[in-house]
Design a protein around this motif. Structure first.
Motif, short mmCIF file in Angstrom:
data_model
loop_
_atom_site.label_atom_id
_atom_site.label_comp_id
_atom_site.label_asym_id
_atom_site.label_seq_id
_atom_site.Cartn_x
_atom_site.Cartn_y
_atom_site.Cartn_z
N TYR A 615 6.85 -2.37 -14.48
CA TYR A 615 5.77 -2.97 -13.70
C TYR A 615 6.42 -3.58 -12.47
O TYR A 615 7.10 -4.61 -12.55
N GLU A 616 6.21 -2.96 -11.31
CA GLU A 616 6.92 -3.31 -10.09
C GLU A 616 6.11 -4.30 -9.26
O GLU A 616 4.88 -4.27 -9.23
N ASN A 617 6.87 -5.17 -8.55
CA ASN A 617 6.25 -6.05 -7.57
C ASN A 617 5.15 -6.92 -8.19
O ASN A 617 4.05 -7.06 -7.64
N VAL A 618 5.46 -7.52 -9.33
CA VAL A 618 4.46 -8.26 -10.09
C VAL A 618 3.87 -9.41 -9.28
O VAL A 618 2.70 -9.77 -9.43
N LEU A 619 4.66 -10.01 -8.39
CA LEU A 619 4.23 -11.22 -7.69
C LEU A 619 3.41 -10.95 -6.44
O LEU A 619 2.95 -11.91 -5.81
N ASP A 620 3.26 -9.69 -6.05
CA ASP A 620 2.40 -9.40 -4.91
C ASP A 620 0.97 -9.85 -5.21
O ASP A 620 0.47 -9.71 -6.33
N GLU A 621 0.32 -10.42 -4.18
CA GLU A 621 -1.02 -10.98 -4.26
C GLU A 621 -1.08 -12.25 -5.11
O GLU A 621 -2.15 -12.75 -5.40
N ILE A 622 0.10 -12.74 -5.52
CA ILE A 622 0.16 -14.01 -6.26
C ILE A 622 0.89 -15.05 -5.42
O ILE A 622 0.34 -16.12 -5.13
N VAL A 623 2.13 -14.76 -5.01
CA VAL A 623 2.87 -15.69 -4.15
C VAL A 623 3.01 -15.15 -2.73
O VAL A 623 3.44 -15.87 -1.84
N GLN A 624 2.65 -13.86 -2.52
CA GLN A 624 2.73 -13.26 -1.19
C GLN A 624 1.83 -12.03 -1.18
O GLN A 624 1.60 -11.40 -2.23
N PRO A 625 1.29 -11.65 -0.03
CA PRO A 625 0.44 -10.46 0.01
C PRO A 625 1.23 -9.16 -0.11
O PRO A 625 0.69 -8.13 -0.51
N GLY A 626 2.50 -9.18 0.24
CA GLY A 626 3.38 -8.01 0.20
C GLY A 626 4.70 -8.39 0.85
O GLY A 626 4.92 -9.54 1.21
N TYR A 627 5.59 -7.41 0.99
CA TYR A 627 6.88 -7.75 1.59
C TYR A 627 7.48 -6.54 2.29
O TYR A 627 7.04 -5.40 2.11
N PHE A 628 8.50 -6.80 3.12
CA PHE A 628 9.22 -5.77 3.87
C PHE A 628 10.70 -5.80 3.49
O PHE A 628 11.28 -6.87 3.29
N GLU A 629 11.31 -4.63 3.43
CA GLU A 629 12.77 -4.51 3.45
C GLU A 629 13.24 -3.95 4.78
O GLU A 629 14.40 -4.14 5.16
N GLN A 630 12.35 -3.26 5.47
CA GLN A 630 12.64 -2.67 6.77
C GLN A 630 11.51 -3.02 7.72
O GLN A 630 10.33 -2.96 7.35
N ALA A 631 11.84 -3.41 8.94
CA ALA A 631 10.83 -3.84 9.90
C ALA A 631 9.75 -2.78 10.08
O ALA A 631 10.05 -1.58 10.22
N LEU A 632 8.49 -3.23 10.05
CA LEU A 632 7.29 -2.42 10.31
C LEU A 632 6.97 -1.43 9.21
O LEU A 632 6.01 -0.66 9.33
N HIS A 633 7.72 -1.44 8.10
CA HIS A 633 7.48 -0.51 6.99
C HIS A 633 7.19 -1.31 5.72
O HIS A 633 8.13 -1.73 5.03
N PRO A 634 5.92 -1.56 5.38
CA PRO A 634 5.61 -2.33 4.17
C PRO A 634 6.05 -1.59 2.91
O PRO A 634 5.95 -0.37 2.81
N MET A 635 6.54 -2.35 1.93
CA MET A 635 6.93 -1.76 0.65
C MET A 635 5.70 -1.47 -0.20
O MET A 635 4.59 -1.95 0.08
N ASN A 636 5.93 -0.69 -1.27
CA ASN A 636 4.81 -0.31 -2.12
C ASN A 636 4.17 -1.53 -2.77
O ASN A 636 4.81 -2.57 -2.99
#
Length: 650
Positions: A615-636
């Motif tokens: 189960y990936e990225n469990v904290l998305d939409e809980i502590v943050q809407p999403g995140y980046f590892e590379q500029a301008l390219h949102p992660m899954n």
């Protein structure tokens, strides 16, 4: 596949009798020996002893088949993402040329070898992780102490009494699917054949984010006699994908991560890659009880990459023919020496003006690595290499390291290296009809590299261990892309990096906490180098905890746990240029925001089936809407990945 169906499959296998794994046996990894036949005396059956290859001197094995069977990896960069000492620049979709800073080594200074044969792109010089058949790794080894990061892999080999089939499946609730399968069979006592195929597909909700990939291979192993073995292999890679070039956003800190409202920078760009490797190798071993100590490989790479957008198009086709040899020897006492030599010709088969204006070139390279244990604990090792290209380019490196376990409680190590790296054909001879695109510079010269590192391990022989290391690398006359979209050289920059970890590594419980940091420094007034100097402090904290053991009266074996990441500082990432398939270490884009990520995972082996869940990225939409590892390219986004591996002995 619905969750009810998945649950029913698991319960069905868990209900199997307890003696299905009594005694516990793993599926065959590399070799399944022939069974004895009491009637064999009536026939003249020649016994064949399967072979193994002497490990490369100076390389550390970090992955093998026994570890990979429990993992869900889209490509090797996903493995880097989980290791201390690495900071990844992933583009948010599998199949893309993701990159990683590995103990301070920039992406353009990384190489990958299949045995003694380089699999880096002969035009860009880049190591594309998607070319590596990681599902088929027998071993994956690293050497991080030189002026460049090197890894080496060997693919699994089989010698079986019965046909063996393996199927591996992965999928998520959204549009991500991966299927890999192979079949191997001995045709005779001496001849084994193998064939396999791997297909993958992903399409996220963001526009211009589609990828279709295929990989196919076939191999044959033939034992000429006790000392000589022949192996032939074909490996094909194909990738077709949309190229968004990132997404339009005023501020990454306030980006809403709403895929259907996002706008791609390029709304019709796409790329296509096809790469085929043909290899024929002869291996030699002194006798049946020894490992292979010499090999000669003839190979051919066929590489084609096409990029198209409404404003820009590039294409290059390059064929490479070469021969490589390796010899491992112990000339005196405990001294180990590895010698390698490679010679090849690369020629452009596409029309001039389509990306690369150089028609062809010759390359030659020689490498030596040695190791010498002294006294009861001290170990010295060294390496050197020399490289030549027919356009008057000459480069090389030398280095030495030391490992000193002082006691059961502390061990020290260190290394220094220096040398030069020649410009790649792309950096010198790239041509694009679009005047605003990046152009090559035929006046480039070698980069000058110096690198030093040191490390310490506390309690190296105990289950609880602590480790720390630090590296500094200086590059003079670095080859970077300037504001005028041209490769340039000026001044110098330094990469400072380090990592520390502590953990408990038991038979059943494993925990680890690590910190990885890296930053660039340059006092050269050049705007590009100042951009690199001001790119920020990268700091990643990782924590993982996993438990593994037999369950259900030894009818099943499972491994489960969590792994988390925390990046508290904003920083600028490198820049990926899709039209060239090239990574530059600096960026003129804004900084990516701090982020946190948590994955929960479980693997279970029941009979000949291994189930995998993450189960990936469990904290998305809980502590943050999403995140980046590379500029301008949102992660899954948050998602559940399910996979299984099924081994059939026909």
């Amino acid at each position: 596949m619905g969750m009810m169906t998945i649950t029913w499959i698991i319960l069905t296998f868990l209900a199997a009798p307890a003696d299905t794994l009594d005694p516990p046996q793993d599926p065959p990894d590399e070799v399944e020996q022939a069974e004895e036949d009491p009637e064999a005396d009536e026939e003249d059956v020649e016994e064949v002893e399967p072979y193994s290859i002497t490990p490369e001197t100076g390389f550390n094995e970090v992955l093998n088949d026994s570890l990979l069977r429990w993992e869900m990896l889209q490509n090797p960069t996903e493995w880097h993402f989980r290791q201390p000492g690495r900071i990844t620049y992933r583009l948010g979709l599998i199949g893309r040329n993701d990159a990683a800073l590995v103990e301070g080594h920039d992406p353009r200074h990384q190489r990958s070898f299949w045995g003694p044969v380089s699999v880096n792109d002969r035009v860009t010089g880049m190591m594309n992780p998607n070319r590596l058949p990681h599902y088929r790794f027998l071993s994956f080894k690293e050497h991080t102490r030189g002026i460049r990061y090197d890894n080496r892999f060997e693919m699994r080999r089989f010698y079986v009494t019965r046909p063996l089939t393996q199927v591996t499946l992965e999928q998520t609730g959204d549009e991500y699917r991966s299927v890999e399968g192979f079949l191997t069979q001995n045709i005779s006592q001496k001849l084994n054949l193998e064939a396999g195929y791997w297909g993958k597909l992903e399409e996220s909700g963001y526009p211009q984010n589609f990828m279709l990939g295929r990989k196919a291979w076939g191999s044959a192993n033939y034992h000429l006699n006790d000392r000589y073995i022949l192996r032939g292999m074909i490996l094909y890679n194909g990738l077709q994908m949309d190229e968004p070039g990132g997404y339009l956003m005023d501020d990454m800190f306030t980006f809403p991560f709403q895929p259907f409202n996002a706008t791609a920078i390029w709304n019709n760009a796409r790329s296509s890659v096809r790469h085929t490797t043909y290899k024929a190798s002869m291996y030699h071993r002194p006798d049946v009880d020894s490992q292979v100590n010499a090999q000669v490989t003839g190979y051919r790479h066929r590489n084609r990459r096409f990029f198209y957008s409404s404003t820009d198009s590039t294409l290059y086709r390059v064929h490479t023919n070469g021969i490589a040899a390796r010899y491992h020897t112990r000339p005196v006492g405990d001294l180990e020496v590895d010698l390698e030599a490679t010679g090849e010709y690369s020629g452009r088969v596409s029309d001039p003006g389509e990306g690369l204006i150089k028609r062809g070139w010759y390359d030659a390279e020689a490498r030596i690595r040695w190791a010498l244990p002294l006294l009861s604990r001290l170990r010295l090792d060294g390496w050197g290499e020399w490289a030549w290209r027919s356009d008057d380019q000459l480069a090389g490196q030398v280095g030495a390291g030391i490992e000193l376990p002082l006691s059961r409680f502390i061990a020290l190590d260190g290394a220094v290296s220096f040398g030069e790296v020649m410009p790649t054909p792309q950096q010198m001879y790239w041509y694009n009809e679009n005047e605003d695109a990046v152009q090559g510079n035929p006046g480039l010269s070698n980069e000058e590299h110096r690198r030093a590192e040191s490390g310490v391990i506390l309690f190296p022989e105990f289950r609880f261990r602590m480790k720390g290391n630090a590296q500094v690398k200086q590059i003079r006359e670095p080859i970077l892309i300037n504001e005028d979209n041209e490769f340039q050289q000026t001044g110098y920059y330094e990469s400072w990096s380090g990592s520390g970890s502590m953990g408990y590594y038991g038979d059943h419980l494993t925990t680890e906490l690590s910190l990885t940091s890296q930053f660039y420094f340059s006092d050269t007034p050049d705007p590009v180098l100042q951009t690199l100097n001001d790119s920020g402090f990268r700091s990643w904290t990782r924590f993982s905890a996993h438990y593994q053991n037999y369950v259900f009266d030894r009818a099943a074996y499972f491994k489960g746990g969590v792994i988390s990441w925390f990046s508290p500082f904003a920083y600028q990432t490198g820049t990926y240029h899709p039209e060239m398939d090239y990574w530059d270490p600096h960026s003129f884009e804004q900084e990516i925001p701090p982020f946190v990520r948590l994955d929960v995972e479980l693997s279970a082996r029941v009979r000949n089936v291994i189930f995998r869940f993450r189960y990936e990225n469990v904290l998305d939409e809980i502590v943050q809407p999403g995140y980046f590892e590379q500029a301008l390219h949102p992660m899954n986004e948050r998602r559940l990945r399910f996979g299984l591996q099924w081994i059939l002995r026909n």
